[in-house]
Design a protein around this motif. Structure first.
Motif, PDB file in Angstrom:
ATOM      1  N   MET A  19      16.485  18.501 -25.529  1.00 56.59           N
ATOM      2  CA  MET A  19      17.686  17.653 -25.516  1.00 56.59           C
ATOM      3  C   MET A  19      18.108  17.350 -24.074  1.00 56.59           C
ATOM      4  SD  MET A  19      18.507  16.925 -28.548  1.00 56.59           S
ATOM      5  CE  MET A  19      20.081  16.172 -28.225  1.00 56.59           C
ATOM      6  N   TRP A  20      18.036  18.391 -23.239  1.00 56.50           N
ATOM      7  CA  TRP A  20      18.477  18.237 -21.850  1.00 56.50           C
ATOM      8  C   TRP A  20      17.648  17.166 -21.138  1.00 56.50           C
ATOM      9  CZ3 TRP A  20      16.551  19.466 -16.802  1.00 56.50           C
ATOM     10  CH2 TRP A  20      17.521  19.420 -15.790  1.00 56.50           C
ATOM     11  N   HIS A  21      16.318  17.262 -21.274  1.00 52.01           N
ATOM     12  CA  HIS A  21      15.458  16.276 -20.609  1.00 52.01           C
ATOM     13  C   HIS A  21      15.696  14.879 -21.174  1.00 52.01           C
ATOM     14  CE1 HIS A  21      13.148  18.524 -17.679  1.00 52.01           C
ATOM     15  NE2 HIS A  21      13.067  19.526 -18.538  1.00 52.01           N
ATOM     16  N   LEU A  27      20.773   9.573 -18.357  1.00 54.60           N
ATOM     17  CA  LEU A  27      21.837   9.686 -17.360  1.00 54.60           C
ATOM     18  C   LEU A  27      21.313   9.385 -15.963  1.00 54.60           C
ATOM     19  CD1 LEU A  27      24.783  10.718 -16.709  1.00 54.60           C
ATOM     20  CD2 LEU A  27      23.783  12.996 -16.465  1.00 54.60           C
ATOM     21  N   ALA A  28      20.137   9.932 -15.667  1.00 53.68           N
ATOM     22  CA  ALA A  28      19.661   9.913 -14.288  1.00 53.68           C
ATOM     23  C   ALA A  28      18.137   9.834 -14.262  1.00 53.68           C
ATOM     24  CB  ALA A  28      20.123  11.195 -13.589  1.00 53.68           C
ATOM     25  N   PRO A  29      17.600   8.605 -14.241  1.00 54.56           N
ATOM     26  CA  PRO A  29      16.143   8.462 -14.223  1.00 54.56           C
ATOM     27  C   PRO A  29      15.507   9.202 -13.047  1.00 54.56           C
ATOM     28  CG  PRO A  29      17.248   6.316 -14.287  1.00 54.56           C
ATOM     29  CD  PRO A  29      18.320   7.340 -14.148  1.00 54.56           C
ATOM     30  N   GLY A 195      22.264  17.462  -7.923  1.00 53.96           N
ATOM     31  CA  GLY A 195      22.797  17.689  -9.275  1.00 53.96           C
ATOM     32  C   GLY A 195      21.911  17.158 -10.375  1.00 53.96           C
ATOM     33  N   PHE A 196      21.195  16.073 -10.103  1.00 52.59           N
ATOM     34  CA  PHE A 196      20.370  15.449 -11.143  1.00 52.59           C
ATOM     35  C   PHE A 196      18.887  15.800 -10.996  1.00 52.59           C
ATOM     36  CE2 PHE A 196      23.571  11.656 -11.751  1.00 52.59           C
ATOM     37  CZ  PHE A 196      24.422  12.499 -12.434  1.00 52.59           C
ATOM     38  N   ALA A 197      18.564  16.737 -10.103  1.00 56.00           N
ATOM     39  CA  ALA A 197      17.145  17.123  -9.941  1.00 56.00           C
ATOM     40  C   ALA A 197      16.644  17.719 -11.243  1.00 56.00           C
ATOM     41  CB  ALA A 197      17.025  18.144  -8.815  1.00 56.00           C
ATOM     42  N   PHE A 298      28.163  15.914 -19.572  1.00 55.30           N
ATOM     43  CA  PHE A 298      27.849  16.928 -20.575  1.00 55.30           C
ATOM     44  C   PHE A 298      26.557  17.709 -20.306  1.00 55.30           C
ATOM     45  CE2 PHE A 298      25.567  17.991 -24.468  1.00 55.30           C
ATOM     46  CZ  PHE A 298      26.444  18.910 -25.026  1.00 55.30           C
ATOM     47  N   PRO A 299      25.435  17.047 -19.945  1.00 53.27           N
ATOM     48  CA  PRO A 299      24.191  17.825 -19.750  1.00 53.27           C
ATOM     49  C   PRO A 299      24.300  18.849 -18.624  1.00 53.27           C
ATOM     50  CG  PRO A 299      23.730  15.476 -19.825  1.00 53.27           C
ATOM     51  CD  PRO A 299      25.218  15.610 -19.756  1.00 53.27           C
TER      52      PRO A 299
END
Ligand SMILES: N[C@@H](CCC(=O)N[C@@H](CS)C(=O)NCC(=O)O)C(=O)O
Length: 328
Positions: A19-21, A27-29, A195-197, A298-299
């Motif tokens: 779900m996270w991926h 959210l963040a390509p 944060g999005f790594a 949320f993630p």
């Protein structure tokens, strides 16, 4: 009967990681190495062109309080004294729709997605803030903050309260642009790259670059009030909107935790100096910014708990960065 811990953990890990991926991909390509890839802004027209002539009460800015990019435009609007001629609407980050919600918007749109559709039916790109909106033709002039702030500086002087405040002076433009590039990659976008790594290697690189630049900037600010000396320029506006969110949000939520801005002698005073300029604090309601960030991403914070470690009063403390007027 209780589920055996091993089975519970393995199942939860599989479900959550998948779900996270999936959520992070929306959210963040990212690139193949798990590094965050920011998508290019799509609307790049200019104010002052025949299509979009500078005119009072014709344009509206759409911002969101959490968004550091949108915040640049709100600050430039204040520094130039454009509140009376350019309207501004604040969208709300809404986790339940995964986007920006609008309330009582004059266009009748309920969210930014509808606004983008109104401007360009069939538009399938990202529906980001900020947006510089033309109320006359219901179209988007531009949705790239780095360009909008230059237009606000240059194009509205006829109507601005402070037309003589040049926030992008030709004399320091080259040096400023060079600094902006470094700060964009490693600080403004750098905190998002942390944060999005989606891999340890991508995070390690981003966090090293981020703190490398913060160290450099702290040193630079040891012998000058603002990044390019005085007066304040757009380079400061661009850096400020990341710094003001740093201890409150990025340090915890984005794992930018090697140091806090309050640990840097010069950067911390510089941050308070700009925060205390007339009209700036009103553009940065800190408690709301923190609350909206931690609730909407949320993630990164599925439990929705909001930390309380930063005393907001510290931003009001003396900055000792000089008594001369910051803007000439
Ligand atoms: N390059 C853009 C970035 C704007 C941006 O990424 N805005 C974010 C909020 S911080 C957004 O609205 N994201 C929604 C989305 O991409 O769907 C700028 O500087 O204006």
């Amino acid at each position: 009967m209780a589920i055996p811990p091993k089975l519970l953990i393995q199942t939860a890990q599989l479900v959550w990681k998948t779900m996270w991926h999936t959520m992070m991909a929306q959210l963040a390509p990212s690139d193949n190495a798990g590094g965050f890839q920011r998508v290019e802004s799509q609307f790049r027209d200019s104010l002052g062109s025949a299509k979009f002539p500078a005119a009072p009460n014709r344009y509206r800015l759409y911002i969101g309080l959490t968004c550091p990019w949108a915040h640049r435009t709100a600050i430039t609007r204040v520094l130039k004294g454009l509140e009376g001629v350019i309207d501004m609407s604040t969208a709300i980050a809404d986790v339940s729709v995964g986007g920006w919600r609008l309330e009582n918007d004059p266009t009748g749109c309920g969210n930014m997605k509808e606004l983008y559709q109104l401007a360009q039916p069939g538009y399938a790109g990202r529906c980001s803030v900020p947006v510089l909106w033309d109320c006359e033709t219901n179209s988007i002039v531009n949705n790239e903050s780095s360009e909008i702030i230059v237009m606000l500086n240059d194009q509205f002087n006829e109507y601005a309260q402070y037309p003589d405040r040049d926030l992008y002076p030709a004399s320091v433009r080259e040096e400023g642009d060079r600094l902006n590039d470094l700060i964009y990659n490693t600080v403004n976008n750098g905190v998002y790259r942390c944060g999005f790594a989606r891999s340890q290697a991508a995070y390690d690189q981003a966090v090293n670059e981020l703190f490398g630049t913060l160290d450099l900037l702290d040193e630079r600010l040891g012998d000058r009030r603002y990044l390019l000396g005085e007066p304040i320029t757009l380079a400061d506006v661009r850096l400020f909107t990341t710094l003001i969110r740093f201890d409150l949000v990025y340090h915890g939520l984005f794992k930018c935790d090697r140091r806090r801005i309050r640990d840097y002698e010069n950067l911390s005073g510089y941050l308070r100096d700009i925060y205390q300029l007339p009209g700036i604090a009103a553009t940065a309601p800190l408690a709301t910014i923190q609350q909206e960030y931690y609730s909407s991403l949320f993630p990164l914070n599925p439990g929705g708990i909001i930390p309380t470690g930063v005393d907001l009063q510290t931003f009001e403390q003396p900055h000792n960065r000089g008594d001369r007027p910051p803007i000439s």
